[in-house]
Design a protein around this motif. Structure first.
Motif, short mmCIF file in Angstrom:
data_model
loop_
_atom_site.label_atom_id
_atom_site.label_comp_id
_atom_site.label_asym_id
_atom_site.label_seq_id
_atom_site.Cartn_x
_atom_site.Cartn_y
_atom_site.Cartn_z
N ARG A 1 10.50 -4.70 13.49
CA ARG A 1 11.41 -3.91 12.65
C ARG A 1 11.31 -2.42 13.01
O ARG A 1 12.33 -1.72 13.07
CB ARG A 1 11.10 -4.13 11.18
N VAL A 2 10.10 -1.96 13.23
CA VAL A 2 9.93 -0.54 13.59
C VAL A 2 10.65 -0.22 14.90
O VAL A 2 11.28 0.84 15.04
CB VAL A 2 8.43 -0.18 13.68
N LEU A 3 10.59 -1.13 15.86
CA LEU A 3 11.20 -0.88 17.17
C LEU A 3 12.72 -0.80 17.11
O LEU A 3 13.37 -0.35 18.07
CB LEU A 3 10.79 -1.97 18.17
N THR A 4 13.31 -1.23 15.98
CA THR A 4 14.77 -1.13 15.84
C THR A 4 15.19 0.15 15.10
O THR A 4 16.39 0.38 14.91
CB THR A 4 15.33 -2.35 15.06
N MET A 5 14.24 0.96 14.71
CA MET A 5 14.57 2.20 14.02
C MET A 5 15.38 3.11 14.94
O MET A 5 15.06 3.25 16.12
CB MET A 5 13.29 2.94 13.59
N HIS A 6 16.42 3.73 14.38
CA HIS A 6 17.23 4.62 15.20
C HIS A 6 17.67 5.88 14.45
O HIS A 6 18.04 6.87 15.07
CB HIS A 6 18.48 3.88 15.72
N GLU A 7 17.65 5.85 13.13
CA GLU A 7 18.05 7.03 12.36
C GLU A 7 16.94 8.07 12.35
O GLU A 7 15.78 7.77 12.65
CB GLU A 7 18.41 6.63 10.92
N ASP A 8 17.31 9.29 12.00
CA ASP A 8 16.32 10.35 11.86
C ASP A 8 15.63 10.23 10.50
O ASP A 8 16.28 10.01 9.48
CB ASP A 8 16.98 11.72 11.97
N TYR A 9 14.31 10.40 10.49
CA TYR A 9 13.54 10.37 9.24
C TYR A 9 12.55 11.53 9.23
O TYR A 9 12.00 11.91 10.26
CB TYR A 9 12.77 9.04 9.11
N ASP A 10 12.34 12.07 8.03
CA ASP A 10 11.35 13.14 7.86
C ASP A 10 9.96 12.56 7.64
O ASP A 10 8.96 13.16 8.04
CB ASP A 10 11.71 14.01 6.65
N VAL A 11 9.90 11.39 6.97
CA VAL A 11 8.62 10.77 6.64
C VAL A 11 8.69 9.29 7.01
O VAL A 11 9.66 8.60 6.67
CB VAL A 11 8.30 10.90 5.13
N ILE A 12 7.65 8.80 7.71
CA ILE A 12 7.55 7.38 8.05
C ILE A 12 6.24 6.87 7.47
O ILE A 12 5.17 7.34 7.83
CB ILE A 12 7.60 7.17 9.57
N LEU A 13 6.35 5.90 6.59
CA LEU A 13 5.22 5.38 5.83
C LEU A 13 5.07 3.89 6.13
O LEU A 13 5.98 3.11 5.88
CB LEU A 13 5.50 5.60 4.34
N LEU A 14 3.91 3.51 6.69
CA LEU A 14 3.69 2.12 7.09
C LEU A 14 2.39 1.59 6.52
O LEU A 14 1.45 2.35 6.28
CB LEU A 14 3.63 2.00 8.61
N ASP A 15 2.34 0.29 6.30
CA ASP A 15 1.06 -0.38 6.07
C ASP A 15 1.15 -1.79 6.64
O ASP A 15 2.16 -2.17 7.21
CB ASP A 15 0.64 -0.36 4.59
N GLY A 16 0.10 -2.57 6.52
CA GLY A 16 0.11 -3.93 7.05
C GLY A 16 -1.25 -4.32 7.59
O GLY A 16 -2.17 -3.50 7.69
N GLY A 17 -1.38 -5.60 7.93
CA GLY A 17 -2.62 -6.12 8.46
C GLY A 17 -3.22 -7.24 7.63
O GLY A 17 -3.98 -8.06 8.14
N PHE A 18 -2.86 -7.30 6.33
CA PHE A 18 -3.38 -8.37 5.48
C PHE A 18 -3.02 -9.74 6.04
O PHE A 18 -3.87 -10.62 6.18
CB PHE A 18 -2.78 -8.26 4.07
N ASN A 19 -1.74 -9.92 6.38
CA ASN A 19 -1.29 -11.25 6.80
C ASN A 19 -1.77 -11.60 8.20
O ASN A 19 -1.89 -12.78 8.54
CB ASN A 19 0.23 -11.32 6.69
N ASP A 20 -2.05 -10.59 9.02
CA ASP A 20 -2.69 -10.86 10.31
C ASP A 20 -4.04 -11.53 10.07
O ASP A 20 -4.44 -12.45 10.79
CB ASP A 20 -2.90 -9.55 11.08
N ILE A 21 -4.77 -11.06 9.04
CA ILE A 21 -6.07 -11.64 8.69
C ILE A 21 -5.90 -13.09 8.23
O ILE A 21 -6.57 -14.00 8.72
CB ILE A 21 -6.75 -10.82 7.59
N PHE A 22 -4.97 -13.28 7.29
CA PHE A 22 -4.81 -14.61 6.69
C PHE A 22 -4.32 -15.64 7.71
O PHE A 22 -4.66 -16.82 7.63
CB PHE A 22 -3.85 -14.55 5.51
#
Length: 654
Positions: free
Chosen positions: A342-363
């Motif tokens: 999803r991140v690789l499809t970003m194309h618009e301009d943004y002032d702030v980019i906020l991400l998290d993740g990794g829980f489901n990689d563990i599970f």
């Protein structure tokens, strides 16, 4: 048995570096549970039957400096006194102690953490010592309850709904001008004030300057201070006035730190507003997506929603429940794409980019992978591993969103395998210099017990505890939201540092000079507060114009309302009776340039310097002494000071 309890509690609190200990100095100390952390005792519980308690100042030969997380959870204590050695009261320290009606705090206490007295329904008032500089959200008499049986719109289950109220008749007592007063005002509680304090302004003359330094120096060397002066001087909030307070005072006056960097004044930090109106992109898993039921009836609520609403941000979220960071073939938890995709499809301009993740990689037992060497920033990584996927994300964001503020949220602890993954995530983010906020290390968000767990995570009908993974709306706001908000504002502040072309200025007595402040490469046009460390030597207007009054040195500082600072060192010297130029005669070709630089005798200086040419058609001179040859002939360049003293340079143009 008590030692086992202490050990388990220490492990539960996540204090891996702490050494479990147990008091045996006297009979009563056997009722106290504590751990030793960095050589100091942290109280973790009390097993005795007394309802009126005085926390000891030492246990097992270790000074007690902290009341730990949930140490007195649902205790039967009615009255309590805490010694001056205690610097901090931890998260939920007295959570649910419904009989607690009287608490005595003394100077030396600095921090009262989030929810410290949450659900202490019998507590009607508290007096805070002037050393308290940090008070967490909902520290006093907040009533937070959870009811089960609410349908969850996201999943086919029933979850908890929170009820939240504040006793607005609760009374905060303390000194005017301290954190106690501000906290009461912010939370709309009753404030009862006594003495007025102005931290740093020792003599309360309305200015923090060299006079205050002299007072503190004299006191440290055996002099006297009145009680209000002592309180104003305790800048590190440890209950005493010593060299550390003096160093803070000197650092502030010299422009090394801002007013808000002084612990005693840190509560005055204005609410940041750099996030207003910014364009925000958020992505991640179900924690980022938010809870499916909210007290206010919204479909979803998360820390990113909290930020977007508070700051009127243009908000886009692509968070998906069950999603992974890594790209995997089949995901039984989610039908959506990975965060990476999803991140690789970003194309618009943004002032702030906020991400998290990794829980489901563990599970889903995705391979952790390895961080590539620092030199490998070419953009080709094993995206089927968690490390490779995050590296690919970092590469993409670094290349395409260089100017955006980026932040990764490392969520709360919930799995034995998590430290391995989280350690790797930190290494990747450090390599790519992408900042992160670490919920695990910065809060005690992980459930201390079932009751607190129920207040902060989903609560199902068939279980009277939360699922320990998905925060409810209150936790998204108070824990995640406020931490992420603080970090983002810090990141924006780092991009807004102020500077000055010239931070050391020599000036003659009676002269004036204009000080300028830059933001980046441009002059700063916002509001500034100008102050002088010694107005008997130098005064400064609120437009930045300094006037020298007497021989000596002073620090002039410019400070923005949000705490950014620039310091100037001003050295006032005697007016010159004579001075010299770097050249007394020179021969130039047409269109050639040279600079005339005045030099002054030791102890003299001049700021107001003018230049004049006897024949501008032969040689021109600028206001800063740059001479330009125009046509053949001779010209005399005269350099003149404000007191009439002057000297010449003969210029021959060939």
């Amino acid at each position: 048995m008590k030692k086992i309890v202490a050990l388990l509690l220490a492990l539960m609190l996540g204090l891996s570096c702490a050494v479990p200990a147990f008091a045996s100095d006297d009979a009563s100390s056997d009722d106290w549970l504590y751990i030793v952390k960095n050589g100091e005792a942290v109280v973790t519980g009390y097993t005795g039957s007394d309802t009126e308690l005085a926390v000891p100042s030492s246990l097992g030969g270790h000074t007690v400096t902290e009341i730990g997380t949930a140490a007195f959870y649902r205790s039967k204590i009615e009255k309590l006194s805490i010694p001056s050695t205690v610097r901090k009261i931890g998260w939920w320290a007295f959570y649910g102690s419904s009989r607690l009606s009287e608490v005595k705090l003394v100077r030396g206490l600095g921090t009262i953490s989030f929810g410290a007295f949450l659900n202490c329904t019998s507590l009607r008032e508290i007096e805070l010592p002037p050393t308290v500089f940090s008070i967490g959200s909902d520290a006093f008499a907040v009533n937070c309850r959870t009811r089960t049986g609410i349908p969850d719109i996201l999943n086919d289950r029933r979850v908890g709904e929170q009820y939240y109220s504040v006793n607005t008749s609760f009374v905060i007592k303390g000194c005017i001008g301290t954190a106690a007063e501000k906290y009461a005002a912010d939370k709309k509680l009753v404030f009862s004030g006594s003495d007025t304090l102005t931290f740093g302004d020792v003599n309360s003359d309305g200015s923090i300057n060299s006079k205050d330094i002299i007072l503190v120096e004299n006191y440290i060397n055996g002099g006297r201070l009145s009680t209000p002066e002592k309180l104003n001087s305790d800048l590190d909030c440890d209950g005493s006035v010593d060299d550390s307070d003096l160093e803070l005072l000197r650092s502030y006056i010299s422009g090394k730190i801002s007013l808000y960097d002084i612990p005693a004044n840190s509560f005055r930090m204005p609410e940041q507003n750099r996030l207003y109106g910014k364009k925000l992109y958020s992505d991640g898993d179900s924690v980022a997506k938010g809870t499916g039921t909210d007290t206010f009836g919204k479909d979803f609520h998360s820390y990113s929603y909290y930020l977007a609403e508070k700051y009127s941000m243009d908000f886009t979220t692509n968070a998906v429940g069950g999603t992974t960071l890594a790209k995997i073939k089949e995901n039984p938890l989610s039908s959506g794409t990975s965060i990476l995709e999803r991140v690789l499809t970003m194309h618009e301009d943004y002032d702030v980019i906020l991400l998290d993740g990794g829980f489901n990689d563990i599970f889903l037992k995705v391979k952790v992978g390895e961080v590539t060497p620092d030199s490998n920033k070419g953009g080709f990584y094993d995206i089927t591993t968690t490390a490779g996927a995050l590296e690919q994300i970092c590469y993409f964001l670094t290349k395409n969103y260089k100017d955006a503020v980026k932040l990764f949220v490392l969520c709360h602890d919930c799995d034995d395998r998590q430290p391995l993954y989280w350690d790797m995530l930190r290494k990747v983010l450090d390599k790519w210099e992408i900042p992160y906020v670490d919920i695990c290390s910065e809060t005690d968000f992980r459930a201390v017990n079932d009751e607190i767990n129920k207040q902060y995570f989903y609560c199902n009908d068939d279980k009277d505890v939360g699922d320990e993974i998905h925060p409810v709306a209150y936790a998204q706001d108070k824990v995640y939201g406020e931490l992420v908000e603080k970090k983002l504002n810090e990141l924006f502040a780092e991009r807004s540092t102020l500077s000055a072309e010239k931070q050391k200025i020599d000036i003659a007595k009676g002269e004036t000079a204009k000080l300028t402040v830059n933001l980046g490469s441009e002059p700063y046009s916002g509001e500034l507060r100008w102050t002088s460390s010694d107005e008997e030597v130098v005064t400064v207007s609120q437009s930045g114009e300094v006037t020298s009054e007497a021989i000596g040195q002073a620090m002039v500082r410019a400070e923005t309302p949000d705490g950014r600072i620039v310091g100037f060192e001003v050295d006032v010297k005697q007016n010159p009776l004579c001075f010299y130029l770097n050249k007394t005669d020179a021969t130039l070709a047409r269109n050639q340039h040279m600079s005339l630089v005045p030099a002054f005798l030791e102890g003299t200086a001049a700021q107001d310097i003018s230049y004049e040419s006897s024949d501008s058609s032969v040689a021109q001179v600028s206001g800063d002494g740059v001479v330009t040859a125009r046509r053949g002939g001779n010209a005399v360049i005269t350099c003149k000071l404000s007191n009439g003293v002057k000297t010449d340079c003969l210029v021959r143009v060939r």
